[in-house]
Design a protein around this motif. Sequence first.
Motif, PDB file in Angstrom:
ATOM      1  N   ARG A  14       0.762  -1.125   0.014  1.00 59.51           N
ATOM      2  CA  ARG A  14       0.244  -0.075  -0.025  1.00 59.51           C
ATOM      3  C   ARG A  14       0.824   1.349   0.136  1.00 59.51           C
ATOM      4  NH1 ARG A  14      -3.621   2.842  -2.047  1.00 59.51           N
ATOM      5  NH2 ARG A  14      -3.800   4.953  -0.800  1.00 59.51           N
ATOM      6  N   GLN A  15       2.225   1.345   0.611  1.00 61.09           N
ATOM      7  CA  GLN A  15       2.820   2.628   0.987  1.00 61.09           C
ATOM      8  C   GLN A  15       3.326   2.932  -0.735  1.00 61.09           C
ATOM      9  OE1 GLN A  15       5.827   1.272   3.199  1.00 61.09           O
ATOM     10  NE2 GLN A  15       6.890   0.147   1.875  1.00 61.09           N
ATOM     11  N   VAL A  16       3.797   2.063  -1.541  1.00 59.70           N
ATOM     12  CA  VAL A  16       3.921   2.411  -2.754  1.00 59.70           C
ATOM     13  C   VAL A  16       2.806   2.959  -3.750  1.00 59.70           C
ATOM     14  CG1 VAL A  16       4.769   1.705  -4.959  1.00 59.70           C
ATOM     15  CG2 VAL A  16       5.730   0.765  -2.930  1.00 59.70           C
ATOM     16  N   GLU A  17       1.554   2.370  -3.475  1.00 61.04           N
ATOM     17  CA  GLU A  17       0.409   2.809  -4.160  1.00 61.04           C
ATOM     18  C   GLU A  17      -0.036   4.396  -3.773  1.00 61.04           C
ATOM     19  OE1 GLU A  17      -0.823   1.303  -6.482  1.00 61.04           O
ATOM     20  OE2 GLU A  17       0.414  -0.290  -6.128  1.00 61.04           O
ATOM     21  N   ALA A  18       0.373   4.566  -2.199  1.00 62.05           N
ATOM     22  CA  ALA A  18      -0.103   5.887  -2.089  1.00 62.05           C
ATOM     23  C   ALA A  18       0.984   7.104  -2.476  1.00 62.05           C
ATOM     24  CB  ALA A  18       0.160   6.020  -0.273  1.00 62.05           C
ATOM     25  N   LEU A  19       2.135   6.486  -2.627  1.00 62.88           N
ATOM     26  CA  LEU A  19       3.084   7.486  -3.229  1.00 62.88           C
ATOM     27  C   LEU A  19       2.814   7.752  -4.567  1.00 62.88           C
ATOM     28  CD1 LEU A  19       6.032   8.711  -3.378  1.00 62.88           C
ATOM     29  CD2 LEU A  19       6.935   6.354  -4.075  1.00 62.88           C
ATOM     30  N   ALA A  20       2.307   6.607  -5.393  1.00 63.41           N
ATOM     31  CA  ALA A  20       1.891   6.891  -6.773  1.00 63.41           C
ATOM     32  C   ALA A  20       0.727   7.845  -6.868  1.00 63.41           C
ATOM     33  CB  ALA A  20       1.706   5.544  -7.384  1.00 63.41           C
ATOM     34  N   GLU A  21      -0.032   7.365  -6.104  1.00 66.56           N
ATOM     35  CA  GLU A  21      -1.461   8.529  -5.830  1.00 66.56           C
ATOM     36  C   GLU A  21      -1.040   9.989  -5.607  1.00 66.56           C
ATOM     37  OE1 GLU A  21      -4.319   6.532  -3.410  1.00 66.56           O
ATOM     38  OE2 GLU A  21      -4.369   4.941  -4.667  1.00 66.56           O
ATOM     39  N   SER A  22      -0.166   9.823  -4.523  1.00 64.52           N
ATOM     40  CA  SER A  22       0.210  11.209  -4.341  1.00 64.52           C
ATOM     41  C   SER A  22       1.170  12.215  -5.371  1.00 64.52           C
ATOM     42  CB  SER A  22       1.183  11.270  -3.079  1.00 64.52           C
ATOM     43  OG  SER A  22       0.661  10.332  -1.998  1.00 64.52           O
ATOM     44  N   VAL A  23       1.862  11.520  -5.985  1.00 64.50           N
ATOM     45  CA  VAL A  23       2.729  12.227  -7.051  1.00 64.50           C
ATOM     46  C   VAL A  23       1.292  12.494  -8.288  1.00 64.50           C
ATOM     47  CG1 VAL A  23       4.403  11.916  -8.957  1.00 64.50           C
ATOM     48  CG2 VAL A  23       4.852  10.968  -6.598  1.00 64.50           C
TER      49      VAL A  23
ATOM     50  N   ASP B   2      -3.970   8.903   2.954  1.00 70.54           N
ATOM     51  CA  ASP B   2      -2.743   8.491   3.527  1.00 70.54           C
ATOM     52  C   ASP B   2      -1.560   8.699   2.540  1.00 70.54           C
ATOM     53  OD1 ASP B   2      -3.483   6.727   1.310  1.00 70.54           O
ATOM     54  OD2 ASP B   2      -2.978   4.771   2.497  1.00 70.54           O
ATOM     55  N   GLY B   3      -1.673   9.767   1.765  1.00 73.54           N
ATOM     56  CA  GLY B   3      -0.665  10.294   0.726  1.00 73.54           C
ATOM     57  C   GLY B   3       0.567  10.924   1.702  1.00 73.54           C
ATOM     58  N   TYR B   4       1.484  10.870   0.793  1.00 73.13           N
ATOM     59  CA  TYR B   4       2.898  11.754   1.395  1.00 73.13           C
ATOM     60  C   TYR B   4       2.869  13.101   0.681  1.00 73.13           C
ATOM     61  CZ  TYR B   4       4.351   7.086   1.980  1.00 73.13           C
ATOM     62  OH  TYR B   4       4.314   5.591   2.538  1.00 73.13           O
ATOM     63  N   ARG B   5       2.910  14.050   2.082  1.00 72.65           N
ATOM     64  CA  ARG B   5       2.608  15.491   1.867  1.00 72.65           C
ATOM     65  C   ARG B   5       3.878  16.222   1.772  1.00 72.65           C
ATOM     66  NH1 ARG B   5      -2.496  16.914   1.982  1.00 72.65           N
ATOM     67  NH2 ARG B   5      -4.036  15.041   2.835  1.00 72.65           N
ATOM     68  N   GLY B   6       5.067  15.517   2.007  1.00 69.84           N
ATOM     69  CA  GLY B   6       6.281  16.507   1.720  1.00 69.84           C
ATOM     70  C   GLY B   6       6.393  17.093   0.334  1.00 69.84           C
ATOM     71  N   GLU B   7       7.269  18.145   0.491  1.00 78.46           N
ATOM     72  CA  GLU B   7       7.581  19.011  -0.776  1.00 78.46           C
ATOM     73  C   GLU B   7       8.326  17.996  -1.866  1.00 78.46           C
ATOM     74  OE1 GLU B   7       6.601  22.142  -1.800  1.00 78.46           O
ATOM     75  OE2 GLU B   7       5.164  21.958  -0.033  1.00 78.46           O
ATOM     76  N   TYR B   8       8.932  16.979  -1.452  1.00 79.63           N
ATOM     77  CA  TYR B   8       9.717  16.413  -2.398  1.00 79.63           C
ATOM     78  C   TYR B   8       8.860  15.493  -3.281  1.00 79.63           C
ATOM     79  CZ  TYR B   8       8.428  11.896   0.208  1.00 79.63           C
ATOM     80  OH  TYR B   8       7.747  11.065   0.760  1.00 79.63           O
TER      81      TYR B   8
ATOM     82  N   ARG C 107      -1.916   6.009 -12.486  1.00 84.54           N
ATOM     83  CA  ARG C 107      -1.308   5.827 -11.175  1.00 84.54           C
ATOM     84  C   ARG C 107      -0.277   4.903 -11.342  1.00 84.54           C
ATOM     85  NH1 ARG C 107      -6.818   6.612  -9.458  1.00 84.54           N
ATOM     86  NH2 ARG C 107      -7.197   4.213  -9.561  1.00 84.54           N
ATOM     87  N   ASP C 108      -0.552   3.815 -12.338  1.00 81.65           N
ATOM     88  CA  ASP C 108       0.668   2.734 -12.512  1.00 81.65           C
ATOM     89  C   ASP C 108       1.745   3.391 -13.123  1.00 81.65           C
ATOM     90  OD1 ASP C 108      -1.231   0.725 -11.466  1.00 81.65           O
ATOM     91  OD2 ASP C 108      -1.953   0.053 -13.595  1.00 81.65           O
ATOM     92  N   PHE C 109       1.592   4.280 -13.994  1.00 80.32           N
ATOM     93  CA  PHE C 109       2.535   5.092 -14.573  1.00 80.32           C
ATOM     94  C   PHE C 109       3.446   5.862 -13.384  1.00 80.32           C
ATOM     95  CE2 PHE C 109       4.357   8.907 -15.839  1.00 80.32           C
ATOM     96  CZ  PHE C 109       5.410   8.594 -17.009  1.00 80.32           C
ATOM     97  N   PHE C 110       2.757   6.666 -12.864  1.00 76.84           N
ATOM     98  CA  PHE C 110       3.400   7.196 -11.503  1.00 76.84           C
ATOM     99  C   PHE C 110       4.192   6.619 -10.452  1.00 76.84           C
ATOM    100  CE2 PHE C 110       1.320  11.169 -13.471  1.00 76.84           C
ATOM    101  CZ  PHE C 110       2.308  11.888 -13.418  1.00 76.84           C
TER     102      PHE C 110
END
Length: 570
Positions: free
Chosen positions: A185-194, A211-217, A244-247
């Motif tokens: 799930r953590q990788v999926e959350a990264l993809a959705e965040s980007v 549950d996304g990643y909100r860092g400026e990176y 999402r798969d692409f990202f």
Amino acid sequence: MYNLMEHIRGGISRSIEQAIRTLVTAGELPGDVAGIVSDAPVPLEVPKDPKHGEFASPIALAIAKRAGRPPREVASLIVRELTASGECMYVEAAEIAGPGFINFRLSKQWVSDSVALIRSRASEYGHCDFGRGERVMVEFVSANPVGPLNVVNARAAAVGDTLVRLLKAAGYDAASEFYVNDAGRQVEALAESVYARYMELAGREYPFPEDGYRGEYVRDIAAVATEDPGIAARLLAMKADEARDFFREYALRHILDWQKRSLAQYEVHFDEWFSERELRATGAVETMISGMEEAGHTYREDGAVWFRSSEFGDDKDRVLVKSDGLYTYVAPDLAYHKNKLSRGFTKLIDILGPDHHGYEGRMQAGLKSFGYPDGTLEVLLLQLVTLMREGQPVKMSKRAGEFITMDDLLDEVPKDAARYFFIMRNTSSHLDFDLDLARAQSMDNPVWYIQYAHARCCSIFRQAEAAGISGGAWAQADLTLLAEPGELDLVRKMAAFPDEVLSAAIERAPSRIAKYGLDVASVFHSFYNECRVISDDTALTMARLALVDAAKTVIANALNIMGIAAPERM
């Protein structure tokens, strides 16, 4: 590899044992005393004060009660016999001290042979074949590929890389590995965040995941994608799931490349970057669980598959497959450890963060259920790091969110200082990292102090060349001329290096090398201040140049094990 001090230690120990046996045969000591020295090698210690010699043995105190005599009297008998036999190689004198210790002073020949050995072994000095080529896998850092590396990762990288170097020096076939947790799930959350940030930058509505990643990176990664017209064209033809798969692939590649660049700047290079997703694709997890089921090590309850881990030492049973059919992290992690061992490694060392206290029991139970012996897996838990400036905790995060990145740290502190400061404390100790001290170019900074000792050695050789002394002119120097206290202290410290390397490897304690490096630098600086190296006495000059050459080798070797540069000028 030949260890002169270990050879001498063994010789003295055997000579004491033989002296006791001779005294028993002569009736001067009772027969049952011989049994004490048969059970274990005669103990030898290194006195804290070098004035007491190179070695000391408490054997007389250990056998005095059985012998029915005062310890000093027993020690006197042993010294008398040692002196008569003359079998203690390199021993110039054996003396009785305190309540009954026997102190051993080594001869000038020991000084000569120690310096000659260091110079002949050069970069291999300190190495040994203790490990006999046993294959050891050290896994460390293994940060989730959803963001930049932080300071705890930086500590793990320094400790792990130094440990691999130590194990290699001790004769092990050691390899390093970074486990990429690129499934779940953590990788999926990264993809959705980007993807969400990309849509935002493109001026289009798209909800940001809870549950996304909100860092400026994350925004930075998305911004790079917006600058590529090819990506924009491809995304226009994609549905949201495809985007999402692409990202997911795009963000993973971006962050892994980022992590590799950060580690390369830190002089840490892994032998293998191992993908969890690729492991799962081979069917290794399913195969492992099937094998566990066939062996009777699992059961089903509430729709889940449980591992009977409590039967193998864990504090309770663990779920492998949840009722929804998804794996817990235990299943792929066990499959990963089994995979490591299938590649021919017989010892696994995991270096993990402080939040993994319950992890070891689960992995140990799994390996036992697979039939591997106790001790196959070792887990080292690293404690947290607090960055300090002017005695106060600081936050340095720039664009990563709510944590301090390795890149932030290396912008503030030189790589060599960072590596040294991270390994100078035991892995089990919380580390207060003094940024001001790590940046200081002064004798107060321990890594600068050690590097300066090496640079000072190089400076001495430049002075010798300026004085017309050609390189290597001291190759046949009379090393028996080295008799000043500062010279002998330096030889003693350098002679201890092989033991320090081996002990640090066995104890998994890189901090021992950090301390040793500081100690040998201190002794060298004292020697430099007390003994003029280049003088009108040609023979003594040559002997001291040979000693400096040996010191340069030992300091460089210690720095190399720590992954720290050995500069010639500072």
